[in-house]
Design a protein around this motif. Structure first.
Motif, short mmCIF file in Angstrom:
data_model
loop_
_atom_site.label_atom_id
_atom_site.label_comp_id
_atom_site.label_asym_id
_atom_site.label_seq_id
_atom_site.Cartn_x
_atom_site.Cartn_y
_atom_site.Cartn_z
N ALA A 49 12.91 32.49 -1.62
CA ALA A 49 11.55 32.74 -2.08
C ALA A 49 11.00 34.04 -1.50
O ALA A 49 10.34 34.82 -2.21
N ALA A 50 11.27 34.29 -0.21
CA ALA A 50 10.64 35.43 0.46
C ALA A 50 11.42 36.73 0.27
O ALA A 50 10.83 37.80 0.27
N HIS A 51 12.74 36.65 0.14
CA HIS A 51 13.53 37.90 0.17
C HIS A 51 14.42 38.12 -1.04
O HIS A 51 15.00 39.19 -1.16
N CYS A 52 14.60 37.13 -1.91
CA CYS A 52 15.56 37.29 -3.01
C CYS A 52 14.94 37.11 -4.39
O CYS A 52 15.66 36.92 -5.37
N ALA A 53 13.61 37.18 -4.47
CA ALA A 53 12.91 37.11 -5.76
C ALA A 53 13.29 35.86 -6.57
O ALA A 53 13.42 35.93 -7.78
#
Ligand SMILES: [Zn+2]
Length: 305
Positions: free
Chosen positions: A141-145
């Protein structure tokens, strides 16, 4: 396409403890039917990622206790091999998300141990050093879209750790079906998230001895509601097999084939909303024969056999 990400060290636990590397030995013949990626060593920066979902104090305590083979709580023994296995499992969680982000349609199974879903932001507990599925959900969720993420947890115990970590977040939906009452005592239906996370936690507590067809019907109904409301771009599974009727730690009545049926339902959700992306993490399951049969139906369903 189903791949397995496994690791060079499965660790071990104290003699007589239900959560041991013997569980993975029991499922090895099943794992070998599918393409495997072997992780030889932990990612050098893995603890920087771990510290995004766990407090630094908790990480440091787990490292120090493991070095001296101490206990993290009365249920959670450690050793240097357990520490290494936990770091490999954390590495596998990160790698799996990055592979899933690159490859629509990819289905992955991670035979991780020790399990992870009881580890909260602040506390290793209930056999779990770190929460692997929480690291994967956060990383996605935070880094891989890949937001929003749906976590489906059918382990017989409530994943209090995963619920705790995402309780106030609106980017990871946590759905758990579990026996209640049972360890750890959380997971009541009124626990539904707070703030931005309000409505993003859904608990389905099931009384001991519930008939299996009834339990399966509950699962399908709630999974349908949850997936329509989350509309996930990635589906993660806390695949615990301790709701099997033979499991020594709980009192539900599922058969091995029921895990295959639940998995087909979850795969359909991934296909509908998430370009087929699905990553499953081994959590509990403490009767070796029941675990082997249940993992077999789970993997066959993931592979689309
Ligand atoms: Zn469990």
């Amino acid at each position: 396409m189903l791949r397995i990400i496994t690791s060079s060290t499965w660790g071990f636990a104290r003699l007589g403890h239900p959560e041991s590397a013997g569980r993975l030995e029991a499922i090895r013949p099943i794992l070998e039917k599918y393409p495997q990626e072997l992780l030889e060593s932990p990612h050098p920066n893995v603890l920087r990622h771990t510290a995004e979902v766990h407090s630094e104090r908790m990480v440091r305590r787990a490292e120090l206790r493991s070095a001296e083979s101490g206990d993290l709580d009365p249920d959670t023994p450690t050793s240097p091999a357990t520490w290494r296995a936990a770091l490999l499992a954390q590495t596998a969680a990160l790698l799996a998300v990055e592979e899933a982000a690159r490859e629509p349609g990819l289905r992955l199974f991670l035979p991780t141990r020790p399990p992870g879903h009881h580890a909260t932001r602040q506390q290793s507990m209930g056999f779990c050093l770190f929460n692997h599925i929480a690291l994967a959900a956060h990383h996605a969720a935070a880094h891989c879209a890949l937001s929003p993420v749906l976590v489906v947890d059918f382990d017989v115990h409530h994943g209090n750790g995963t619920q705790d970590i995402f309780y106030t977040r609106g980017d990871v939906f946590y759905f758990s079906m579990h026996q209640y009452p049972l360890y750890p005592g959380t997971g009541l239906a009124h626990e539904r998230g707070e703030g931005e996370g309000e409505g993003w936690t859904r608990n389905l507590p099931v009384p001991p001895g519930t008939p299996r067809r009834q339990q399966m019907a509950f699962f399908k109904e709630v999974l349908g509601e949850v997936s329509a409301s989350a509309r996930p771009r990635l589906v993660l599974v806390s695949a615990g097999f301790d709701a099997h009727r033979a499991d020594p730690l709980a009192n539900l009545l599922l058969e091995a084939e029921d895990f295959g049926e639940m998995t087909r339902e979850i795969v359909a959700v991934a296909d509908k909303y998430a370009d087929g992306r699905i990553i499953s993490f081994l959590e509990g399951g403490y009767d070796p024969a029941a675990l082997r049969e249940s993992v077999e139906t789970h993997l066959a369903a993931l592979a689309g056999d």
